[in-house]
Motif scaffolding. Structure first.
Motif, PDB file in Angstrom:
ATOM      1  N   VAL A 173       5.178  -4.363  -7.126  1.00 53.86           N
ATOM      2  CA  VAL A 173       4.396  -3.129  -7.182  1.00 53.86           C
ATOM      3  C   VAL A 173       5.055  -2.117  -8.124  1.00 53.86           C
ATOM      4  O   VAL A 173       4.376  -1.454  -8.930  1.00 53.86           O
ATOM      5  N   LEU A 174       6.380  -1.985  -8.046  1.00 55.22           N
ATOM      6  CA  LEU A 174       7.057  -1.003  -8.897  1.00 55.22           C
ATOM      7  C   LEU A 174       7.030  -1.403 -10.368  1.00 55.22           C
ATOM      8  O   LEU A 174       6.948  -0.537 -11.244  1.00 55.22           O
ATOM      9  N   THR A 175       7.066  -2.695 -10.644  1.00 56.56           N
ATOM     10  CA  THR A 175       6.931  -3.132 -12.036  1.00 56.56           C
ATOM     11  C   THR A 175       5.553  -2.765 -12.572  1.00 56.56           C
ATOM     12  O   THR A 175       5.425  -2.243 -13.690  1.00 56.56           O
ATOM     13  N   ALA A 176       4.524  -3.010 -11.757  1.00 56.34           N
ATOM     14  CA  ALA A 176       3.168  -2.627 -12.164  1.00 56.34           C
ATOM     15  C   ALA A 176       3.072  -1.121 -12.355  1.00 56.34           C
ATOM     16  O   ALA A 176       2.434  -0.631 -13.305  1.00 56.34           O
ATOM     17  N   TYR A 177       3.732  -0.364 -11.455  1.00 59.80           N
ATOM     18  CA  TYR A 177       3.689   1.088 -11.572  1.00 59.80           C
ATOM     19  C   TYR A 177       4.382   1.567 -12.843  1.00 59.80           C
ATOM     20  O   TYR A 177       3.888   2.484 -13.518  1.00 59.80           O
ATOM     21  N   VAL A 178       5.521   0.972 -13.179  1.00 60.15           N
ATOM     22  CA  VAL A 178       6.214   1.348 -14.413  1.00 60.15           C
ATOM     23  C   VAL A 178       5.312   1.104 -15.620  1.00 60.15           C
ATOM     24  O   VAL A 178       5.220   1.941 -16.526  1.00 60.15           O
ATOM     25  N   LEU A 209       0.833  -1.209   0.000  1.00 60.60           N
ATOM     26  CA  LEU A 209       0.000   0.000   0.000  1.00 60.60           C
ATOM     27  C   LEU A 209       0.863   1.253   0.000  1.00 60.60           C
ATOM     28  O   LEU A 209       0.511   2.257  -0.642  1.00 60.60           O
ATOM     29  N   ALA A 210       1.992   1.214   0.721  1.00 65.29           N
ATOM     30  CA  ALA A 210       2.885   2.368   0.760  1.00 65.29           C
ATOM     31  C   ALA A 210       3.465   2.652  -0.619  1.00 65.29           C
ATOM     32  O   ALA A 210       3.498   3.808  -1.070  1.00 65.29           O
ATOM     33  N   TRP A 211       3.930   1.605  -1.312  1.00 68.80           N
ATOM     34  CA  TRP A 211       4.459   1.800  -2.659  1.00 68.80           C
ATOM     35  C   TRP A 211       3.375   2.245  -3.632  1.00 68.80           C
ATOM     36  O   TRP A 211       3.613   3.078  -4.509  1.00 68.80           O
ATOM     37  N   THR A 212       2.178   1.693  -3.466  1.00 68.31           N
ATOM     38  CA  THR A 212       1.069   2.085  -4.335  1.00 68.31           C
ATOM     39  C   THR A 212       0.706   3.552  -4.132  1.00 68.31           C
ATOM     40  O   THR A 212       0.471   4.293  -5.091  1.00 68.31           O
ATOM     41  N   ALA A 213       0.670   3.975  -2.860  1.00 64.82           N
ATOM     42  CA  ALA A 213       0.370   5.376  -2.563  1.00 64.82           C
ATOM     43  C   ALA A 213       1.449   6.288  -3.133  1.00 64.82           C
ATOM     44  O   ALA A 213       1.143   7.351  -3.695  1.00 64.82           O
ATOM     45  N   HIS A 229      18.312  -9.329  -8.812  1.00 62.13           N
ATOM     46  CA  HIS A 229      19.028  -9.451  -7.546  1.00 62.13           C
ATOM     47  C   HIS A 229      18.271 -10.439  -6.669  1.00 62.13           C
ATOM     48  O   HIS A 229      17.117 -10.792  -6.953  1.00 62.13           O
ATOM     49  N   ASP A 230      18.936 -10.939  -5.627  1.00 65.18           N
ATOM     50  CA  ASP A 230      18.260 -11.856  -4.710  1.00 65.18           C
ATOM     51  C   ASP A 230      17.091 -11.135  -4.044  1.00 65.18           C
ATOM     52  O   ASP A 230      17.191  -9.963  -3.671  1.00 65.18           O
ATOM     53  N   LEU A 231      15.983 -11.859  -3.872  1.00 70.40           N
ATOM     54  CA  LEU A 231      14.747 -11.225  -3.429  1.00 70.40           C
ATOM     55  C   LEU A 231      14.214 -11.885  -2.159  1.00 70.40           C
ATOM     56  O   LEU A 231      13.972 -13.104  -2.143  1.00 70.40           O
ATOM     57  N   ASP A 232      14.036 -11.080  -1.110  1.00 70.72           N
ATOM     58  CA  ASP A 232      13.272 -11.555   0.042  1.00 70.72           C
ATOM     59  C   ASP A 232      11.818 -11.144  -0.159  1.00 70.72           C
ATOM     60  O   ASP A 232      11.453 -10.607  -1.217  1.00 70.72           O
ATOM     61  N   LEU A 233      10.967 -11.384   0.830  1.00 66.57           N
ATOM     62  CA  LEU A 233       9.544 -11.087   0.654  1.00 66.57           C
ATOM     63  C   LEU A 233       9.303  -9.589   0.435  1.00 66.57           C
ATOM     64  O   LEU A 233       8.477  -9.199  -0.399  1.00 66.57           O
ATOM     65  N   ALA A 234      10.043  -8.756   1.170  1.00 67.75           N
ATOM     66  CA  ALA A 234       9.883  -7.312   0.998  1.00 67.75           C
ATOM     67  C   ALA A 234      10.304  -6.888  -0.400  1.00 67.75           C
ATOM     68  O   ALA A 234       9.642  -6.060  -1.039  1.00 67.75           O
ATOM     69  N   SER A 235      11.390  -7.466  -0.901  1.00 67.89           N
ATOM     70  CA  SER A 235      11.861  -7.130  -2.248  1.00 67.89           C
ATOM     71  C   SER A 235      10.886  -7.618  -3.311  1.00 67.89           C
ATOM     72  O   SER A 235      10.685  -6.948  -4.333  1.00 67.89           O
ATOM     73  N   LEU A 236      10.286  -8.788  -3.071  1.00 66.99           N
ATOM     74  CA  LEU A 236       9.295  -9.296  -4.020  1.00 66.99           C
ATOM     75  C   LEU A 236       8.102  -8.354  -4.110  1.00 66.99           C
ATOM     76  O   LEU A 236       7.613  -8.048  -5.204  1.00 66.99           O
ATOM     77  N   VAL A 237       7.626  -7.889  -2.946  1.00 63.60           N
ATOM     78  CA  VAL A 237       6.500  -6.955  -2.936  1.00 63.60           C
ATOM     79  C   VAL A 237       6.893  -5.655  -3.629  1.00 63.60           C
ATOM     80  O   VAL A 237       6.162  -5.139  -4.492  1.00 63.60           O
ATOM     81  N   THR A 238       8.073  -5.132  -3.270  1.00 62.08           N
ATOM     82  CA  THR A 238       8.541  -3.878  -3.856  1.00 62.08           C
ATOM     83  C   THR A 238       8.700  -3.990  -5.364  1.00 62.08           C
ATOM     84  O   THR A 238       8.208  -3.140  -6.123  1.00 62.08           O
ATOM     85  N   SER A 239       9.379  -5.035  -5.817  1.00 64.53           N
ATOM     86  CA  SER A 239       9.607  -5.207  -7.252  1.00 64.53           C
ATOM     87  C   SER A 239       8.302  -5.426  -8.007  1.00 64.53           C
ATOM     88  O   SER A 239       8.119  -4.917  -9.113  1.00 64.53           O
TER      89      SER A 239
END
Length: 203
Positions: free
Chosen positions: A157-162, A8-12, A145-155
């Motif tokens: 959401v940001l891919t969708a945003y791009v 939600l933070a990245w989406t906002a 890059h190696d992805l943990d759960l936070a990185s998966l969420v971030t990547s």
């Protein structure tokens, strides 16, 4: 719950970022600020950077062991993706102006670089292969890059945003350049150079 809050933070952040550069916002500010609008791009980047800090901090606070690792033979794929991203940034940099992107050119009353070239659409070099090399490079780096759960969420959401942001930008470009940009869309792919490959195979 923490990862939902992160999404939600990245989406906002993406929503605010897009709203600040929307045609509605920039058109209104152009009318209100007049010549003072030349400061807007720089101010926009400063605000975007400031708003980015707490979201990145929260994402980093959730760091954990990777759930997706690039290892073994997959390391070669990872390095290839990074190399391709660097190539896209370098090739795009021959057509785009970093000073304009930051907002420095606008302060001096110039606007060098970008899509327009000699009054038309710049389709030279990498822009004749894909329409958005820098955005494509960003997406590659998000996953290379190696992805943990936070990185998966971030990547994710940001891919969708791009993707969404690029579609919104394309609407603005069609509005600005009209049929010239529609023709460019028909000839050149957005991210993956399928049309370029087909034209080469057909030739």
């Amino acid at each position: 719950m923490r990862y939902l809050l992160l999404a939600l933070a990245w989406t906002a952040y993406g929503a605010v970022h897009s709203a600040m550069i929307s045609e509605t916002a920039t058109g209104y500010l152009k009318r209100r600020l007049g010549t003072g609008f030349r400061y807007y791009r720089l101010a926009f980047n400063v605000v975007a950077l400031v708003l980015l800090v707490p979201v990145v901090w929260y994402s980093q606070s959730l760091s954990a062991a990777p759930v997706v690792r690039w290892q073994g033979p997959w390391l070669a794929v990872r390095f290839a993706l990074v190399a391709l991203a660097v190539l896209l940034f370098a090739a795009g940099g021959r057509h785009y102006s970093l000073r304009q992107f930051v907002g420095i050119s606008q302060l001096r009353g110039t606007s060098a670089g970008g899509l327009a070239s000699g009054g038309g659409i710049d389709a030279r070099g990498v822009l004749g292969v894909i329409r958005h090399p820098w955005y494509a490079g960003v997406v590659l780096l998000l996953w290379a890059h190696d992805l943990d759960l936070a990185s998966l969420v971030t990547s994710g959401v940001l891919t969708a945003y791009v993707l969404v942001g690029t579609l919104l930008e394309e609407r603005k470009l069609v509005h600005e350049f009209g049929d010239a940009y529609r023709d460019y869309q028909r000839r050149v792919s957005m991210f993956v150079p399928l049309k370029w490959l087909r034209s080469r195979l057909a030739g």
